[in-house]
Design an enzyme around this catalytic site. Structure first.
Site, mmCIF file in Angstrom:
data_model
loop_
_atom_site.group_PDB
_atom_site.id
_atom_site.type_symbol
_atom_site.label_atom_id
_atom_site.label_comp_id
_atom_site.label_asym_id
_atom_site.label_seq_id
_atom_site.Cartn_x
_atom_site.Cartn_y
_atom_site.Cartn_z
ATOM 1 C CE LYS A 22 0.621 -13.160 10.829
ATOM 2 N NZ LYS A 22 -0.691 -12.877 11.463
ATOM 3 N NE ARG A 91 -1.238 -15.035 16.401
ATOM 4 C CZ ARG A 91 -1.326 -13.853 16.987
ATOM 5 N NH1 ARG A 91 -1.631 -12.790 16.264
ATOM 6 N NH2 ARG A 91 -1.098 -13.711 18.273
ATOM 7 N N GLY A 100 -3.991 -6.508 10.146
ATOM 8 C CA GLY A 100 -5.277 -6.249 10.783
ATOM 9 C C GLY A 100 -6.494 -6.462 9.907
ATOM 10 C CG MET A 102 -7.760 -11.455 6.196
ATOM 11 S SD MET A 102 -6.800 -12.619 5.222
ATOM 12 C CE MET A 102 -5.141 -11.983 5.420
ATOM 13 N NE ARG A 329 3.777 -7.509 9.991
ATOM 14 C CZ ARG A 329 2.503 -7.376 10.309
ATOM 15 N NH1 ARG A 329 1.613 -8.226 9.846
ATOM 16 N NH2 ARG A 329 2.091 -6.397 11.094
ATOM 17 C CG HIS A 445 -5.593 -0.699 12.365
ATOM 18 N ND1 HIS A 445 -6.357 0.338 11.870
ATOM 19 C CD2 HIS A 445 -5.665 -1.688 11.447
ATOM 20 C CE1 HIS A 445 -6.883 -0.031 10.715
ATOM 21 N NE2 HIS A 445 -6.483 -1.252 10.434
ATOM 22 N NE ARG A 552 -1.641 18.039 -22.052
ATOM 23 C CZ ARG A 552 -1.517 17.465 -20.861
ATOM 24 N NH1 ARG A 552 -2.269 16.419 -20.543
ATOM 25 N NH2 ARG A 552 -0.651 17.923 -19.964
ATOM 26 N NE ARG A 608 -3.082 16.741 -28.347
ATOM 27 C CZ ARG A 608 -3.807 16.347 -27.299
ATOM 28 N NH1 ARG A 608 -3.895 15.050 -27.006
ATOM 29 N NH2 ARG A 608 -4.429 17.232 -26.536
ATOM 30 C CD GLU A 735 -5.269 10.459 -30.243
ATOM 31 O OE1 GLU A 735 -5.593 10.652 -29.060
ATOM 32 O OE2 GLU A 735 -4.835 11.343 -30.995
ATOM 33 C CB SER A 754 3.274 9.685 -29.113
ATOM 34 O OG SER A 754 3.012 9.829 -27.734
ATOM 35 N N GLY A 756 -1.538 7.472 -27.554
ATOM 36 C CA GLY A 756 -2.433 8.213 -26.656
ATOM 37 C C GLY A 756 -3.409 7.229 -26.038
ATOM 38 C CB THR A 757 -2.888 4.666 -23.433
ATOM 39 O OG1 THR A 757 -2.264 5.554 -22.498
ATOM 40 C CG2 THR A 757 -1.817 3.914 -24.203
ATOM 41 C CG ASN A 758 -5.505 9.381 -21.415
ATOM 42 O OD1 ASN A 758 -4.986 8.482 -20.772
ATOM 43 N ND2 ASN A 758 -5.218 10.651 -21.234
ATOM 44 C CB CYS A 821 1.828 11.093 -24.654
ATOM 45 S SG CYS A 821 0.630 10.973 -25.997
ATOM 46 C CE1 TYR A 841 7.478 9.772 -25.739
ATOM 47 C CE2 TYR A 841 8.895 9.069 -27.537
ATOM 48 C CZ TYR A 841 7.749 9.700 -27.094
ATOM 49 O OH TYR A 841 6.873 10.249 -28.003
#
Length: 861
Positions: A22, A91, A100, A102, A329, A445, A552, A608, A735, A754, A756-758, A821, A841
């Site tokens: 702003k 302001r 809105g 702050m 803005r 708002h 899966r 898999r 993984e 691949s 498996g980030t979980n 994945c 990928y």
């Protein structure tokens, strides 16, 4: 010493990180010689210093008083003077817009004696006491933390006692009495200099109020940015009936149409418009009633859009017929408007495709994958309001933000119905499917925040009366809707309907398809989908998936017809019986996989091998186990004993993944046979099948070698039996932390990785995915963690392991294909990490594919 206060003549739009968006834009408008009330900005670095030391840093107020003298000179008024007082607004203004969230103090510089003398000398006592009562309320609310409710109660009670409907009905004497009653609650300091210093501190403090923190968390805005504080000469939209205030957009923020769009109120201050206290008039009325002023405003909005080359959100005030510009803005817009504006501005030559793509928020594109009201559906309309944010939303009615959050936590879809929303409602707005307000306009708002969130919203629905205490709303036609009843909102038409109304997909929007085509032109990363059913695979192709990155196979067993065959195989007490059941499962899987290969013809399908522990396929309760024994004609005791044998203390670290292949190779043989037989059959049917077999949860090269040998041996049996061969890829799912640090030796034999980030996140953090909900909210609230690591990839920890793995693997095998994945494959920041790390990928759920396509392009750009 570093400059801590900047005049509007000293900054530019490029200074937004230091001056806030702003403040930087006010400087820019000043440089364009637009009519901007003069002022100055205390920088975001002062905010950081204030947070660190708990007070304004040394020298700041000296700079402030020097800047006040500049305002006095330009506006020919004196701060603290009674006959010709300079009043200022205080302001907030962060580098990222937080509408809105702050605090603001207007009309600062008044006290009892200044108000009295100014009312006498100005000849306009109504205006003076209106300004004074507003200042007392805002100061008490913002600086003293009293909230606005005590003041609002006095105001409403006073109007009721005199049968007055509107604030405009109050005369000078009324407002003087109200100001006096407000002072009984709280009286601001008499000294305007003390008022200003304390208000500056209060606005800096508001950076860390609860609603601002919630908003930052919802929109992933870093806490470290801080806010600037803008002190600006007041101009008065409430001076007379020839004065007013408004908000405008250079294009329609709901639809993106190229029309000048906005609302205004005469004899009002800016807060009246955005707070939804009164329902404003459209700009078309201003064009009719005050054509010269409208023409000035129209020219200014043209200048600003051309200068910024983006849709602008403007605030303006008319004081006694003179137009002032208070803010510009980048305008909040709906997802539909975002893509239309991007496409149109490229067509108009304002911006290039690359810049247009960078302006799209990938997460907002989720809107196009969700429903719109079916145009053929029957409509029983309860009420109609302003279509503030398009889309469809169906849910149970609730009347408070807390109830919206509580009901949503129980799995209910809810519609939050309010007389008007306030910044304190942010958590309920986040939890709700849609928003309905009785008051407010298209720039209220509720409307602005809903558009920023991509939520359906109907505002200013004057045909409803909201009884929040009684938890119901009524319509002009006499209908009464209580808490818990289901309604549907059409944010495109503004219609409120009872019950559930049929919907259709919005993904065919031509502008959305244009944006996706741009993304495909620029991105390097391929985008695959996690899918294992023909329905999901078909949807993934429709949405642009270039293959399946994770099929899966266990999900193919959960059908009611199949699950008991799996259970019978697990419980079989002889190799022959076990093999009979495996043969039936092979036929199921072959049939399913053939369909996947045919749908994904020409694209890779990564399958898999069985991953979850076997006990997950069995019922847990004794009653269910006995029923299963009956269906399988087995001894109930034997079934329960076998179930007990398979039970594990920590199954996610137990007998699962490739360990099943090592200990029970017959299951893997069945699956490999099904995969390759399905690929051969699909090829005979004319499909270009590209099978990839993925071994899960490997931790050692010897383990990988053992399972790969089993896969290859089975493959040769399939090829020999069929008299045909087909190319296939053989890789592993990365993984575990050990797999990452041993990636070099894995890459000697694997053709693809691949991630498996979980599971990799779970094992790196030592957090159980199933139990993390018990403590993770506290971690996020207290900033122990910046993000949920199961939602946003942890680049410093988990990411460091991935980087090591990719670097070491590529040294050994430069041709190795690398993908992801886990759920992170559809999250934009995680996708950027994958791009920068050299992945080939990402794979995500089908409905995240368009988001991933855009995020992949942005990662390159």
């Amino acid at each position: 010493m570093e400059k801590q206060v900047w005049l509007f003549t000293e900054g530019r739009k490029e200074d937004r990180m230091l001056l806030g968006s702003k403040g930087a834009n006010l400087c820019e408008m000043t440089s364009l010689e637009l009519p901007v009330p003069f002022g100055f900005i205390l920088t975001t670095r002062v905010c950081a210093d204030y947070a660190r030391i708990g007070r304004l840093p040394h020298g700041v107020m000296e700079e402030v008083w020097a800047a006040i003298r500049e305002i006095e000179q330009r506006h020919q008024a004196r701060f603290g003077d009674a006959s010709n007082p300079l009043l200022v607004s205080v302001r907030s203004g962060a580098p990222v817009s937080m509408p809105g969230m702050m605090d603001t103090v207007l009309n600062l510089g008044l006290n009892d004696s200044i108000a009295r003398l100014w009312a006498e000398s100005s000849g306009n006592p109504r205006f003076v006491y209106d300004a004074y009562r507003r200042f007392i309320q805002m100061y008490g609310d913002v600086v003293e933390g009293l909230g606005s409710e005590p003041f609002e109660e006095i105001l409403e009670e006073y109007k009721r006692s005199r049968s007055l409907k509107s604030d405009l009905d109050l005369n000078a004497e009324d407002l003087k009495v109200i100001a006096s009653r407000f002072r009984e609650i709280h009286t601001p300091p008499d000294d305007p200099r003390e008022q200003l210093e304390r208000s500056i501190e209060a606005v800096f403090r508001s950076w860390n109020n609860n609603r601002a923190k919630r908003y930052r968390r919802i929109h992933d805005i870093p806490e470290s940015l801080g806010t600037g504080v803008i002190v600006q000469a007041m101009v008065y939209g409430n001076r007379s009936l020839n004065s007013g205030t408004g908000v405008a957009f250079t294009r329609n923020p709901a639809t993106g149409d190229r029309v000048f769009y906005g609302e205004y109120l005469m004899n009002a201050e800016g807060e009246d418009v955005v707070a939804g206290i009164r329902t404003p008039e459209p700009l078309e009325t201003l064009q009719r009633d005050l054509p010269d002023l409208y023409a000035q405003l129209y020219r200014m909005q043209q200048i600003l859009e051309m200068h910024y080359r983006d849709m602008q959100d403007l605030e303006f005030t008319i004081e006694e017929g003179k137009l002032w510009m208070l803010q510009t803005r980048t305008g909040k817009r709906t997802p539909k408007a975002a893509v239309k504006i991007a496409v149109d501005m490229v067509s108009e030559g304002l911006i290039k495709e690359r810049e247009a793509l960078k302006r799209i928020d990938p997460n907002q594109m989720d809107y196009f994958l969700h429903p719109m009201i079916d145009s053929k559906a029957d409509r029983d309309v309860l009420a109609k309001g302003l279509p503030a944010s398009p889309g469809a939303a169906t849910g149970r009615v609730v009347f408070s933000a807390d109830d919206a959050e509580a009901w949503a936590a129980r799995g209910e879809d809810v519609i939050l119905v309010r007389r008007e929303t306030t910044p304190e409602d942010i958590h309920g707005m986040k939890a709700a499917q849609g928003l309905l307000t009785a008051l407010g306009g298209m720039t209220s708002h509720a409307a602005v925040v809903a558009r920023g969130m991509g939520k359906c919203c109907i505002a200013g629905c004057g045909e409803i009366t909201v009884d929040a205490a009684g938890k119901r709303f009524t319509t002009e036609s006499g209908a009464s809707i209580a808490e818990g009843e289901v309604i549907t909102l059409d944010g495109t038409t503004g219609e409120v309907m009872p019950g559930t109304v049929p919907t259709v997909s919005a993904q065919a929007d031509p502008d959305f398809q244009t944006v996706l085509s741009w993304a495909d032109r620029y991105r390097r990363l391929r985008v695959r989908a996690n899918a294992e059913t023909p329905e999901d695979t078909t949807k993934a192709r429709e949405l642009g998936a270039e293959g399946i990155g994770l099929c899966r196979t266990e999900h193919m067993f959960f059908d009611a017809e199949r699950i008991d065959v799996v259970r019978a195989m697990i419980l079989a007490d002889s190799p022959e019986l076990r093999q009979r059941h495996l043969d039936r499962l092979r036929n199921f899987q072959k049939s399913d996989m053939r369909q996947l290969f045919e749908i994904m013809s020409g694209f890779p399908v990564t399958v898999r091998l069985l991953d979850p522990p076997l006990h997950e396929f069995l019922p847990q309760e004794e009653k269910e186990l006995r029923a299963l024994a009956g269906r399988l004609s087995m001894d109930p005791q034997a079934v329960m004993q076998r179930a007990a044998e398979l039970e594990e203390v920590n199954p996610m670290l137990g007998f699962r993944g490739c360990r099943l292949s090592v200990a029970q190779p017959e299951i893997t043989r069945m699956q490999v046979d099904a995969i390759l037989s399905a690929a051969l059959e699909a090829r005979k049917a004319g499909a270009e099948a590209q099978p990839e077999i993925m071994i899960p949860l490997t931790v050692a090269r010897s383990e990988l070698d053992t399972v790969m040998a089993l896969v290859r041996e089975t493959a040769e049996h399939v090829f020999e039996r069929s008299g045909e061969r087909i190319e296939y890829q053989l890789g592993t799912m990365m993984e575990t932390p050990r797999a990452c640090v041993r990636a070099g030796v894995f890459a000697e034999v694997a053709e693809f990785f691949s991630f498996g980030t979980n599971d990799l996140t779970q094992m790196t953090y030592g957090f159980s995915r199933d139990d993390v909900g018990k403590f993770l909210p506290a971690y996020l609230e207290q900033k122990v963690l910046e993000n949920d690591p199961f939602t946003v990839l942890d680049q410093r920890g988990v990411g460091a392991l991935i980087e090591v793995a990719v670097q070491e693997a590529r040294k050994v095998n430069p041709e190795l294909h690398v993908g992801i994945c886990g759920e992170h494959g559809g999250e934009p920041r995680s996708i950027r990490f994958c791009h920068e790390t050299g992945f080939d990928y990402v794979s995500c759920s089908p409905y995240r594919v368009p988001i991933a396509r855009i995020a992949a392009a942005q990662a390159l750009l």
